[in-house]
Write a protein that holds these residues in place. Structure first.
Motif, short mmCIF file in Angstrom:
data_model
loop_
_atom_site.label_atom_id
_atom_site.label_comp_id
_atom_site.label_asym_id
_atom_site.label_seq_id
_atom_site.Cartn_x
_atom_site.Cartn_y
_atom_site.Cartn_z
N CYS A 129 -48.72 -13.82 -8.58
CA CYS A 129 -47.27 -13.99 -8.51
C CYS A 129 -46.84 -15.39 -8.91
O CYS A 129 -45.70 -15.79 -8.65
CB CYS A 129 -46.78 -13.67 -7.11
N CYS B 222 -44.65 -10.58 -1.38
CA CYS B 222 -43.40 -10.36 -2.09
C CYS B 222 -42.30 -10.08 -1.06
O CYS B 222 -42.49 -9.25 -0.16
CB CYS B 222 -43.55 -9.17 -3.04
N CYS C 38 -42.21 -7.87 -13.58
CA CYS C 38 -43.28 -7.80 -12.59
C CYS C 38 -44.18 -6.62 -12.97
O CYS C 38 -43.70 -5.51 -13.18
CB CYS C 38 -42.73 -7.60 -11.19
N CYS D 46 -43.13 -17.02 -8.34
CA CYS D 46 -42.05 -16.08 -8.67
C CYS D 46 -40.95 -16.21 -7.62
O CYS D 46 -41.23 -16.49 -6.45
CB CYS D 46 -42.64 -14.67 -8.66
#
Ligand code: SF4
Ligand code: SF4
Length: 152
Positions: free
Chosen positions: A38, A67, A80, A57
């Motif tokens: 990420c 996430c 993604c 991210c």
């Protein structure tokens, strides 16, 4: 009385099943929560080499390394990647510690993987996760300034 008993000698699913035969829940549980994939990455136009940056991210919770909106993530971050067994060999930038890559390469999970250790914090204690090593997008100026030599 009848009842099923699990065989203590049976191999766990990640050792007995190919990636393509796993259930959705098994597949999702393979992610160790390291957060390495990420991070923003930059690709060298000339060589094709992918460089990791220390910039997370926008949806990555840099404390938990998870996430923050996994079910809806592609609404916010359209690029993604949705991992599938077919994609693993094509994603050469997946970290060498990534469970999906390890299993695809015929290796097994490391001791700190939650499925092996039973402890979701082990990935952090082992220094595999990005916890404490990354910055948010809002603190980053040019990505080129934030290239790092880890995770590889
Ligand atoms: S690198 Fe692999 S194991 Fe780590 S968060 Fe990404 S998908 Fe999960
Ligand atoms: S949207 Fe979520 S899963 Fe996708 S790269 Fe960002 S933090 Fe990771």
């Amino acid at each position: 009385m009848t009842g099923k008993r699990s065989n203590p000698d049976a191999l766990p699913f990640w050792r007995s099943k190919p990636l393509s035969a796993m259930t959705r829940a098994e597949w999702e549980s393979l992610c160790d929560g390291c957060g390495r994939c990420c991070l923003h990455k930059l690709e060298d136009e000339d060589t094709g080499q992918v460089h990791y940056t220390e910039v997370a991210c926008l949806l990555l919770d840099i404390g938990s390394c998870a996430c923050s909106d996994y079910p809806n993530r592609r609404k916010h971050v359209p690029d993604c990647v949705q991992l599938t067994p077919e994609m693993i060999p094509k994603l050469t930038w997946l970290p060498s510690t990534c469970a999906y890559r390890l299993l695809w390469e015929g290796k097994t999970l490391a001791w700190w993987h939650p499925l092996v250790s039973g402890d979701p914090d082990a990935v952090h204690r082992a220094g595999i996760s990005v916890r404490g090593r990354v910055i948010t997008e809002s603190r980053a100026d040019f990505l080129d300034y934030h290239i790092v030599t880890w995770p590889e």
